[in-house]
Design an enzyme around this catalytic site. Structure first.
Site, mmCIF file in Angstrom:
data_model
loop_
_atom_site.group_PDB
_atom_site.id
_atom_site.type_symbol
_atom_site.label_atom_id
_atom_site.label_comp_id
_atom_site.label_asym_id
_atom_site.label_seq_id
_atom_site.Cartn_x
_atom_site.Cartn_y
_atom_site.Cartn_z
ATOM 1 N N LYS A 89 0.807 -1.225 0.000
ATOM 2 C CA LYS A 89 0.000 0.000 0.000
ATOM 3 C C LYS A 89 0.842 1.279 0.000
ATOM 4 O O LYS A 89 0.465 2.296 -0.573
ATOM 5 C CB LYS A 89 -0.921 0.020 1.231
ATOM 6 C CG LYS A 89 -2.047 -0.997 1.176
ATOM 7 C CD LYS A 89 -3.142 -0.557 0.241
ATOM 8 C CE LYS A 89 -4.295 -1.541 0.206
ATOM 9 N NZ LYS A 89 -5.176 -1.293 -0.962
ATOM 10 N N GLU A 111 -9.639 6.840 2.739
ATOM 11 C CA GLU A 111 -10.576 5.861 3.287
ATOM 12 C C GLU A 111 -9.766 4.645 3.700
ATOM 13 O O GLU A 111 -8.673 4.423 3.182
ATOM 14 C CB GLU A 111 -11.607 5.471 2.232
ATOM 15 C CG GLU A 111 -11.176 4.344 1.259
ATOM 16 C CD GLU A 111 -10.008 4.724 0.348
ATOM 17 O OE1 GLU A 111 -9.789 5.943 0.153
ATOM 18 O OE2 GLU A 111 -9.314 3.820 -0.156
ATOM 19 N N SER A 377 1.502 -9.774 -1.047
ATOM 20 C CA SER A 377 1.203 -8.344 -0.918
ATOM 21 C C SER A 377 1.421 -7.772 0.479
ATOM 22 O O SER A 377 1.722 -6.598 0.637
ATOM 23 C CB SER A 377 -0.234 -8.090 -1.364
ATOM 24 O OG SER A 377 -1.119 -8.893 -0.609
#
Lengths: 393, 254
Positions: A89, A111, A377
């Protein structure tokens, strides 16, 4: 066929910018400037330097020997779990915070569902000294307490989304409403390849560092840039977009996108958008989404908080419809077992999102000499509570 | 001529009221419309509830959630409205988000609107460009007016463009906000209202967002052809039920 965004912001029939007029000036400014800004030498220099020195890139492309032996194929793990803050991220939030600064914005909103993108945003805001407001569903705040605490420690204000189903989709609605209310000084850092154009393309470009590195690393290890398969999990789809990006036009590379089936695709408790979704509009994008016959957006379910988004990015909708990528759905149980298996075989505790991708090895047979790259990830620290409850550890 | 265009020719300042169909009760739709007309409202926006109303503040969000819980659907709304033209003659506009219309089928939706006697649509998340390229022909076929929004941030050039393609009125969003947030209008709003007034647009302007009482209604209509009240009316329904609609309208238009 092109798999990249066209000049109107579409991937095939998916994408576009279905936004209220109140958001038009902000989104239009971003649309006009994002490519130019990203290509500036000074931007690239700062972006690359932060990815190296702060995030810890390049992340290793690790040959998973014991996992490979078990499934009788060659498996490489792209170790995004080793990024600062624990997942891919941060690649996007670093890019977007630099973008926001160049656009002269002083206030950042985001968000978050499980809190990973919220933490990654709070992190870069602390790094740059910018005000940070993170919208998070009231229900998610209750079940992701450690990430809420992290964001607060990093100086962010966490605002509960009290509307609708009080989870990720509602947090996204609240962030969009905030942007409508604060059109001048605020930049909205969206966490996935979703939302109105140019967000899906911009986020994919920031995440494309993943496949850029895979190419270089694989050349070194296998004497070819191209694997036979790339596997990644898909919620909104940002890590998959990054892992697929430089392979989209390499037709010899097969792409596998893994969605969360939850309790089973037909159970009514699922997040397998490619199977259960229909074309429609969610958060400003024309894409596949889970909805009622009447067009009301429904609440998905997965044990993984990062995969329970009722839509999927327009790039992925296009990859699915054009059959460029194979979409596979993995249940909670299959994912949890695959996650535990990686712990035992390789000494790596994966995020439950990534565990869904790992479960593909039990679903699909690969050849002995196939080179399979799996995008790991994120790391599993944030999921310990779920693992503890599930396995009664 | 479309009822909206006829109404816009009247010399008086227009008052429009928004309500969410299916709120407070599923079957209130027709009686609310009739009562609003009897109370002297000039035209009505019927809100088609949506699960994710991006441009709306808490009041309309809440009314939408309740309307959906009550069981409101596109199908049911059309069924409720099928005989509305036997009793109601003022212009009726449906306001809703694009996804439910898309799922119904845009052409089928427009056809149904025409059959019922709906005069126009307001779809906040259907952008001007998409409308022009893909849907305008359908709206024209069924003689439906599509209403576009402008905001204080909309550039002069874009306002000219929107004016050009509008065939009814322009919906002027009073301030940078979602619905139901503003209580008073300050200098910023007055300057914006004046700036738009001075552009001499061909399309009349109706101001919405933040109109809640006689004072803000008067202020808005000093510059514009009319004003729209939404959240304040929903709050009134919430507090008083459907019995005192005439009193609410009277309080706005003293």
């Amino acid at each position: 066929m092109s798999y990249f965004v066209d000049e109107n912001g579409y991937y095939g029939e998916f994408g576009g910018a279905y936004i209220p007029e109140m958001l038009y000036p902000n989104v239009e400014e971003l649309r006009q400037k994002y490519v130019t800004i990203m290509q500036e030498a000074s931007f690239q220099k700062e972006f690359k330097s932060l990815l190296k020195e702060y995030v810890g890139r390049p992340t290793p492309l690790y040959f998973a020997k014991r996992l490979s032996e078990k499934y009788n194929t060659k498996i490489y793990l792209k170790r995004e779990d080793l990024c600062h803050t624990g997942a891919h991220k941060v690649n996007n939030t670093i890019g977007q915070i630099l973008m926001a600064k160049r656009l002269g914005k002083t206030r950042i909103i985001a968000e978050t569902g499980a809190g990973q993108h919220g933490v990654a945003t709070a992190t870069v805001c602390a790094l740059m000294g910018l005000e940070c407001i993170v919208y998070m569903g009231e229900i998610d705040i209750a079940r992701q307490a450690p990430n809420v605490a992290r964001m607060k420690m990093l100086g962010a204000k966490v605002v509960p989304a009290l509307s609708g189903s009080r989870t990720l989709k509602d947090a996204t609605n609240e962030a969009i409403r905030d942007w409508i209310n604060n059109p001048v000084d605020t930049h909205y850092i969206i966490g996935s390849v979703v939302g109105p154009h140019p967000y899906p393309d911009m986020v994919a470009r920031f995440q494309s560092v993943i496949s850029e590195e895979i190419k270089t690393q694989l050349l070194e290890k296998e004497n070819t840039e191209n694997p036979d398969y790339v596997i990644a999990c898909v919620g909104g789809g940002s890590n998959a977009a990054g892992a697929f990006y430089h392979y989209l036009d390499e037709e010899s590379v097969q792409l596998i996108a893994v969605e969360a089936a939850g309790l089973g695709v037909d159970s009514g408790e699922s997040a397998a958008t490619s199977v259960l979704g229909k074309e429609g509009i969610i958060h400003g994008s024309r894409t596949l989404l889970m909805q009622t016959k009447d067009g009301q957006i429904t609440e998905p379910y997965s044990i993984s908080a990062g995969l329970d988004y009722p839509g999927v990015g327009p790039l992925h909708a296009h990859l699915c419809k054009s059959k460029r990528a194979e979409f596979i759905s993995i249940t909670d149980d299959e994912a949890m077992q695959a996650g535990l298996e990686l712990c035992k075989l390789e000494g790596i505790i994966p995020a439950i999102e990534s565990s869904h991708a790992l479960a593909v090895f039990n679903m699909k047979k690969f050849k002995e000499d196939d080179v399979v790259v799996l995008n790991l990830s994120g790391r599993g620290d944030k999921d310990l509570d779920t693992y503890i409850k599930y396995f009664r550890l | 001529m479309n009822r909206i265009n006829q109404k816009l020719q009247s010399t008086k300042k227009l008052l429009s009221i928004y309500f969410t169909a299916g709120y407070p009760k599923l079957n209130n739709t027709v009686s609310i419309i009739q009562d609003l007309e009897k109370s002297g409202v000039d035209f009505i926006e019927i809100g088609l509830p949506f699960s994710d109303p991006l441009a709306d503040g808490p009041t309309i969000q809440e009314s939408s959630t309740i309307a959906l819980k009550n069981g409101m659907t596109t199908e049911i709304l059309f069924e409720q409205l099928k005989n509305i033209r036997k009793t109601v003659s003022i212009p009726l506009v449906i306001m809703g988000y694009f996804n439910p219309m898309m799922q119904y089928g845009v052409e089928a939706f427009c056809k149904k609107c025409a059959e019922i006697g709906i005069d126009g649509l307001i779809i906040p998340d259907l952008p001007v460009k998409e409308y022009n390229e893909n849907y305008k022909a359908i709206f024209d076929k069924y003689n439906l007016i599509n209403v576009f929004l402008i905001t204080p941030q909309t550039s002069g050039e874009r306002i000219r463009f929107i004016d050009e393609i509008s065939n009814g009125f322009i919906y002027m969003v009073s301030s940078a906000s979602v619905t139901g947030t503003q209580n008073t209008f300050g200098n910023t709003q007055n300057e914006y209202f004046e700036r738009i007034g001075a552009m001499n647009l061909k399309s009349p302007q109706i101001i919405g967002f933040g109109i809640s009482n006689a004072e803000t209604f008067q202020q808005a209509t000093k510059y514009a052809k009319g004003a729209i009240i939404g959240s304040a009316f929903i709050k009134h329904l919430n507090e008083n039920g459907t019995n005192k609609i005439a009193e609410f309208v009277k309080s706005i238009r003293k």
